[in-house]
Design an enzyme around this catalytic site. Structure first.
Site, PDB file in Angstrom:
ATOM      1  CG  HIS A 224       4.977 -70.843 -20.912  1.00  0.00           C
ATOM      2  ND1 HIS A 224       5.377 -71.852 -21.769  1.00  0.00           N
ATOM      3  CD2 HIS A 224       4.301 -71.455 -19.897  1.00  0.00           C
ATOM      4  CE1 HIS A 224       4.962 -73.012 -21.298  1.00  0.00           C
ATOM      5  NE2 HIS A 224       4.320 -72.800 -20.159  1.00  0.00           N
TER       6      HIS A 224
ATOM      7  CD  GLU B 154       3.619 -76.361 -20.678  1.00  0.00           C
ATOM      8  OE1 GLU B 154       3.936 -76.230 -19.471  1.00  0.00           O
ATOM      9  OE2 GLU B 154       2.941 -75.520 -21.299  1.00  0.00           O
TER      10      GLU B 154
ATOM     11  CG  HIS C 193       5.853 -73.661 -15.724  1.00  0.00           C
ATOM     12  ND1 HIS C 193       6.582 -74.598 -16.437  1.00  0.00           N
ATOM     13  CD2 HIS C 193       4.644 -73.575 -16.343  1.00  0.00           C
ATOM     14  CE1 HIS C 193       5.848 -75.056 -17.433  1.00  0.00           C
ATOM     15  NE2 HIS C 193       4.677 -74.450 -17.399  1.00  0.00           N
ATOM     16  CD  GLU C 194       1.780 -70.679 -16.170  1.00  0.00           C
ATOM     17  OE1 GLU C 194       1.581 -70.168 -17.293  1.00  0.00           O
ATOM     18  OE2 GLU C 194       1.545 -71.882 -15.922  1.00  0.00           O
TER      19      GLU C 194
ATOM     20  CG  ASP D  85       8.584 -77.794 -16.277  1.00  0.00           C
ATOM     21  OD1 ASP D  85       7.832 -76.925 -15.805  1.00  0.00           O
ATOM     22  OD2 ASP D  85       8.202 -78.946 -16.545  1.00  0.00           O
TER      23      ASP D  85
END
Length: 416
Positions: free
Chosen positions: A281, A355, A277-278, A359
């Site tokens: 970004h 976000e 997930h990070e 995801d």
């Protein structure tokens, strides 16, 4: 008092009432769902854990109400109450050069405001965090942190403020363009230096020792095309029981960091999914987009300041009799939040969109089920409310509500 005074007071009052109304809605939503765990979480979070999260959220709402009132009173004291005028007169008595008088004024405002806000910080740490079992910081550690933060503030702020004030006085009408260049250079320098020079002043960072987990995560980094200076574990448990993960820095100075509390609570599948997930970004260029957005906003803000410093009604409307570069910069930094309150939902919506995109990326690079499980554990362990008020969330939450986020990830599993 002039027209600008009334505009300032209207926005301060209306913005404050809006925030109190949103807090009231949030409290009602959390309190109204306290006695029942939402269906999507019923098998994973107990009623006691759900009620702890509700009570923890309600306790923080109390602090926010006090903070909101305190900040409004402090702002009025600085402006219409004559605080800035008085402080400026004290610095003028030093007979220092105008540049250093102005720098002293700005640093004093920042320092005094921080000192006055200290009781609220103590309340949060040794009141709420302590009561709910999250605080692990001692009084000695808290004082050390405060002194260290003060030292860093002085070390960083004094040359930055002095540089901007010098440009305001010497660089002509387009000073704000050069000041923007200084600000961007400063921002990039701090972002680059934070992982290796600043963060280690507060926490200990050790390389990730779990070999199997490290190999697994390195494969994920390769798949995502992400290069970093390593994966580290931070001793977050030294101060708090909260867990998280992040990466900071840019260029070759990027560093992936896991809180030790996070690693203790998640399985390898879940850790991989959280890291994916990070990395989402990064791959979706959210960090770059955020920096470009902030660059554009800061440029517009400095251009606005360049115009306002020439307007006598700006100073008079905020209760200031001395028209100077330092006073203009002080007033602008103090009152700009009043004029941006109603834009908050736009930035929150953009953040929540990012976000969702992160995801979605994680669901393609790791286990979506693992991410769901990891998120639920993080909601549980951090006592995050599962039932926020939708309107409050739209204003203040950078992440989607728990139920919405889990439902979104579940839809990705069905699609796969």
């Amino acid at each position: 008092m002039n027209l600008f005074t009334w505009i300032f007071l209207f926005l301060l009052t209306s913005g404050g009432l809006l925030e109190y109304w949103l807090l009231w809605r949030q409290a009602n939503a959390v309190r109204g769902h306290r006695d029942r765990v939402p269906a999507p979480f019923a098998r994973r979070i107990s009623l006691d854990q759900h009620q702890k999260a509700a009570d923890y959220t309600l306790a923080h709402i109390q602090v926010e109400r006090v903070t909101l009132f305190f900040n409004a009173v402090l702002l009025l004291c600085w402006t219409l109450g004559g605080g800035l005028d008085w402080l400026s007169s004290q610095w003028q008595r030093t007979e220092w050069p105008a540049l250093w008088q102005g720098t002293g004024l700005l640093i004093s405002v920042l320092g005094i405001s921080t000192l006055l806000e200290l009781p609220i910080s103590i309340w949060r740490t040794f009141g709420i965090e302590e009561r709910f079992g999250f605080n692990r910081s001692s009084i000695r550690q808290f004082i050390t942190d405060q002194l260290l933060q003060l030292g860093l503030m002085l070390l960083i702020s004094i040359p930055l403020v002095a540089s901007i004030l010098w440009l305001m006085g010497q660089a002509g009408k387009l000073w704000w363009l050069e000041a923007w260049g200084v600000w961007m250079l400063f921002t990039l320098s701090i972002t680059w230096a934070y992982p290796t020079l600043i963060a280690p002043l507060f926490n200990k960072f050790t390389p990730l020792e779990d070999r199997q987990l490290r190999v697994r995560l390195e494969k994920l980094l390769q798949r995502c095309g992400f290069h970093s200076k390593g994966m580290y574990v931070m001793d977050g448990s030294r101060r708090s029981a909260h867990g998280n993960a992040y990466f900071s820095g840019f260029g070759r100075n990027k560093r992936i960091v896991f809180f030790d509390t996070l690693l203790e609570g998640l399985t390898p599948d879940e850790i991989e999914a959280v890291l994916a997930h990070e990395l989402g970004h990064f791959r979706k260029r959210h960090i770059l987009k955020g920096m470009l957005t902030m660059a554009a906003i800061s440029l517009a803000g400095l251009a606005l300041l360049g115009w306002l410093r020439e307007q006598s009604w700006f100073f008079e409307g905020l209760g200031v009799s001395t028209q100077s570069d330092a006073m203009a910069l002080s007033l602008f930094l103090l009152v700009i939040p009043v004029f941006t309150t109603f834009f908050t939902p736009l930035f929150s919506a953009l953040s929540r969109r990012h976000e969702f995109e992160a995801d979605d990326f994680a669901a393609t690079q790791a286990s979506a089920e693992g991410l769901i499980n990891g998120l639920v554990k993080m909601y549980r362990d951090n006592a995050s409310t599962l039932t926020p008020d939708p309107l409050y969330s739209a204003f203040h939450h950078s992440h989607p509500p728990a139920a919405v986020r889990i439902r979104h990830l579940s839809s990705r599993i069905r699609e796969q």
